[in-house]
Structure formats: C-alpha cells, structure tokens
Write an enzyme that holds these catalytic residues in place. Sequence first.
Site, mmCIF file in Angstrom:
data_model
loop_
_atom_site.group_PDB
_atom_site.id
_atom_site.type_symbol
_atom_site.label_atom_id
_atom_site.label_comp_id
_atom_site.label_asym_id
_atom_site.label_seq_id
_atom_site.Cartn_x
_atom_site.Cartn_y
_atom_site.Cartn_z
ATOM 1 N N ILE A 86 -41.444 5.467 -120.598
ATOM 2 C CA ILE A 86 -41.875 6.751 -120.036
ATOM 3 C C ILE A 86 -43.206 7.154 -120.674
ATOM 4 C CG2 ILE A 86 -40.759 8.287 -121.730
ATOM 5 C CD1 ILE A 86 -39.820 9.981 -119.265
ATOM 6 N N CYS A 87 -43.990 7.950 -119.946
ATOM 7 C CA CYS A 87 -45.211 8.546 -120.478
ATOM 8 C C CYS A 87 -45.321 9.942 -119.862
ATOM 9 C CB CYS A 87 -46.438 7.673 -120.185
ATOM 10 S SG CYS A 87 -46.865 7.569 -118.441
ATOM 11 N N GLN A 88 -46.513 10.476 -119.761
ATOM 12 C CA GLN A 88 -46.661 11.813 -119.202
ATOM 13 C C GLN A 88 -46.601 11.813 -117.673
ATOM 14 O OE1 GLN A 88 -46.734 14.603 -121.173
ATOM 15 N NE2 GLN A 88 -46.424 15.678 -119.247
ATOM 16 N N GLY A 90 -46.719 8.565 -115.662
ATOM 17 C CA GLY A 90 -46.301 7.287 -115.095
ATOM 18 C C GLY A 90 -47.391 6.225 -115.125
ATOM 19 N N LEU A 115 -42.928 12.389 -117.727
ATOM 20 C CA LEU A 115 -42.390 13.674 -118.180
ATOM 21 C C LEU A 115 -42.875 14.830 -117.307
ATOM 22 C CD1 LEU A 115 -42.544 13.118 -122.005
ATOM 23 C CD2 LEU A 115 -40.509 13.420 -120.603
#
Length: 119
Positions: A86-88, A90, A115
């Site tokens: 996961i990241c902020q 995608g 996120l």
Amino acid sequence: MTIVNGVIIALLIILLVRKLIPVKGVRQMTPAQLQNELKDKNKQYIDVRTPAEFKRFHVPGFVNMPLHQLTQKMSQLSKDQEVVIICQSGMRSSKASKILKKEGFKNITNIRGGLSAWR
C-alpha cells in the site's frame, strides 16, 4: 514542427498509460477488500510511503518499507508468502509491485487507490 510535437505527445501518452496499467500477475485489491483480509497473519503487509507519511497515519499490521529502500530491504521479505503493498494513492505501490515481480516474488497484491481510498 507539428510532427515532432505529435510524436512527443504520443510518447508522453504511452508513458502515462504504462504507469497506470496494473502490473501483469499482480493482484489488485480495493481498501474495502483489504479490511476483510487484514486478519490473515500469513501475509506480509508493506507500506512503501516515506517514514514521515507512515508516522502520521498507517494501517495497523503494515510495516514501513519506503519505496526508495525496497531493493535494499526486500531480503527481509519471504518469497513464499503473499506481499500486500500500500502507499498513498497506488502509484508507489504499483511501482513496488513491479520491483518485487522482477525479483521473483510470485504472490503480490497491490492496494488500488492506496490510503487516499481507505478513509
């Protein structure tokens, strides 16, 4: 001059499309689907954002492994277990998926929308 401009625009479009197309062989999951799977302790949950972003907010169970350090730290990951990334938004997790895929990881899941879509 218009042909050169057309070629440049076409190349930019191709590059953008390549960035947005999911990595072949990488499972895509929404944050809503992830919430149902977080109980599975046999998966490796990796957050590839910066340490500062991770400190501000992260999903419990995820370990911070910033994208720029992923190559150096991937030896901490097992190729036998699924890696959920996961990241902020995608984008970085998609890039991390490509890196892991290239290094021989077979079971990779990218969280689409990151996120930003979680909240």
